[in-house]
Enzyme design. Structure first.
Site, PDB file in Angstrom:
ATOM      1  CG  HIS A 127       1.738 -21.489  32.417  1.00 42.92           C
ATOM      2  ND1 HIS A 127       1.639 -20.556  33.417  1.00 42.92           N
ATOM      3  CD2 HIS A 127       2.551 -22.472  32.882  1.00 42.92           C
ATOM      4  CE1 HIS A 127       2.376 -20.952  34.440  1.00 42.92           C
ATOM      5  NE2 HIS A 127       2.927 -22.112  34.157  1.00 42.92           N
ATOM      6  CG  ASP A 179       5.100 -29.969  31.978  1.00 40.64           C
ATOM      7  OD1 ASP A 179       6.119 -30.314  32.605  1.00 40.64           O
ATOM      8  OD2 ASP A 179       4.119 -29.446  32.529  1.00 40.64           O
TER       9      ASP A 179
END
Ligand SMILES: CC(C)(COP(=O)(O)OP(=O)(O)OC[C@H]1O[C@@H](n2cnc3c(N)ncnc32)[C@H](O)[C@@H]1OP(=O)(O)O)[C@@H](O)C(=O)NCCC(=O)NCCS
Length: 389
Positions: free
Chosen positions: A269, A325
């Site tokens: 991320h 996700d």
């Protein structure tokens, strides 16, 4: 931001991909990437995931405060009333090839929805709030409608007595949704509703900053979310778990992926340097769902792969951990949502954040127009066509 007024200056101070560049203030959400926290208007998602409904979170993001009973009822009713799709749009959906990418269909559908909305071009706050509700309700209806049409099934009329998550599952399947499944989807919708200046929200705000309309801003956002480095990572993560196939294969797959320098989808991320707090909640929800589910395979694979990622020096050095996700994938799969629909479900949640951000942008607008430093040649001589090699 970096100063680019001198076009021949150094590019050393430029933040590629705008990493860590703060371009404005927001009261909508705060991402603490070091401690691993996410807040919507000051409320931790840990608290919201435990207590809130999706409708309460939508109200919080749009209006700036948690609703009282009357306000919550009004937001619920408003969302429920807006669920019906206009026949013109349904006709358009019928004419789209069933092989089309669902995110591309959603992008087109949102653009088309604007043609049927008499308030489409109105940037007055009340009209924008109406459209925020309308789009939130109708994006869910469009996803369910396209899925049914491509399966050769007729559409299911929405039910105003069901909440947003339960009604979506009802419109998708035509069956009374299981309360545990509805709550799991609702948790997903709550956890993904906003996330500061992610790529799709930025796309929405850039579009809004030109004083274009809300439908254009949301269409731009959907286009950005569609990419596998952003929203489509949930679909890619599921495809990756399916490629692995069984818990026994996880280790060998992981070693091969590392040797091939493949990206593990659902991992890493730009902002979180620790486990994404949403991933922590989604893992918990997926575990709860699996207590009653028959097939545990995908969650088991995800858990095993996380274990390997977390104990691997390459991933530790780069502070790469599962992101939102990663566990979305087994969760949405267990809910019976087709894999290529996953990113549309992300949009079904993030529409609340996108619309709230557009309202925030318009409350104090200034055109977003950064600079790029030109690094190509300059003042080249014109060469007539017949003399070019
Ligand atoms: C999310 C993401 C795009 C962030 O990218 P970023 O901040 O630009 O980070 P970078 O691409 O610069 O990656 C930094 C380093 O980590 C590595 N890396 C990043 N994500 C990785 C992943 N998922 N698997 C393996 N390595 C990864 C990069 O190869 C790079 O290594 P290097 O320093 O040796 O070159 C990236 O982590 C990614 O592609 N993840 C997979 C897609 C995904 O899950 N997206 C959803 C995000 S919520």
């Amino acid at each position: 931001m970096s100063n680019t007024s001198n076009t021949t200056g150094s590019t050393d101070n430029m933040a590629k991909g705008l990493e860590d560049v703060v371009i404005t203030t927001t009261k909508l959400s705060k991402v603490d990437g070091i401690a691993g926290h996410l807040y919507y208007r000051g409320y931790s998602i840990d608290v919201l995931a435990q207590h809130a409904s999706f409708e309460e979170v939508a109200h919080l993001l749009w209006f700036g405060h948690l609703p009282n009973k009357a306000e919550l009822q009004a937001t619920r009713e408003r969302l429920a009333r807006e669920r019906y799709l206009t026949p013109g749009l349904v006709d358009s959906l019928r004419n789209i090839p069933s092989t089309a990418s669902p995110m591309a269909v959603l992008r087109s559908a949102v653009s088309l929805l604007g043609h049927y909305d008499p308030e489409a071009e109105d940037t007055n706050h009340e009209a924008v709030m109406d459209k925020a509700c309308r789009l939130t309700a109708q994006i869910a209806s469009v996803i369910a409608a396209f899925e049914r049409l491509r399966r050769g099934q007729e559409l299911v009329e929405p039910r105003e007595d069901l909440n947003h998550a339960a009604n979506f599952l009802y419109m998708l399947t035509g069956e009374e949704p299981d309360p545990a499944a509805s709550r799991a989807l609702e948790m997903y919708l709550i956890l993904l509703a906003d996330h500061e200046f992610n790529a799709s929200t930025f796309a929405a705000r850039v579009t809004a900053s030109t004083m274009s309309d809300l439908y254009s801003a949301v269409t731009a956002a959907i286009g950005a979310l569609k990419g596998p480095l952003h929203g489509a990572a949930n679909q890619k993560a599921m495809e990756q778990f399916m490629e692995i196939g069984s818990v026994e294969n996880v280790r060998s797959w992981f070693e091969k992926a590392k040797a091939e320098r493949r990206r593990i989808m659902g991992v890493g991320h730009r902002v979180y340097k620790v486990l994404d707090p949403r991933a922590r909640h989604l893992r918990e929800v997926a575990l709860q769902l699996n207590e009653v589910a028959e097939d545990h395979r995908w969650l088991d694979i995800a858990l095993k792969l996380e274990e390997l990622v977390e104990s691997d020096p390459y991933f530790n050095e780069r502070q790469l951990h599962p992101n939102v996700d990663y566990y979305s994938a087994p969760l949405l799969y267990t809910l019976g949502i087709p894999v290529d629909l996953f990113t549309t479900i992300f949009a079904m949640s993030r529409i609340v954040g996108w619309t709230a951000h557009v309202m925030e942008q318009w409350a104090d607008n200034r055109l977003i127009r950064p600079r790029a430093q030109y690094v190509g040649p300059i003042d080249l001589p014109w060469v007539p066509l017949e003399q070019r090699g």
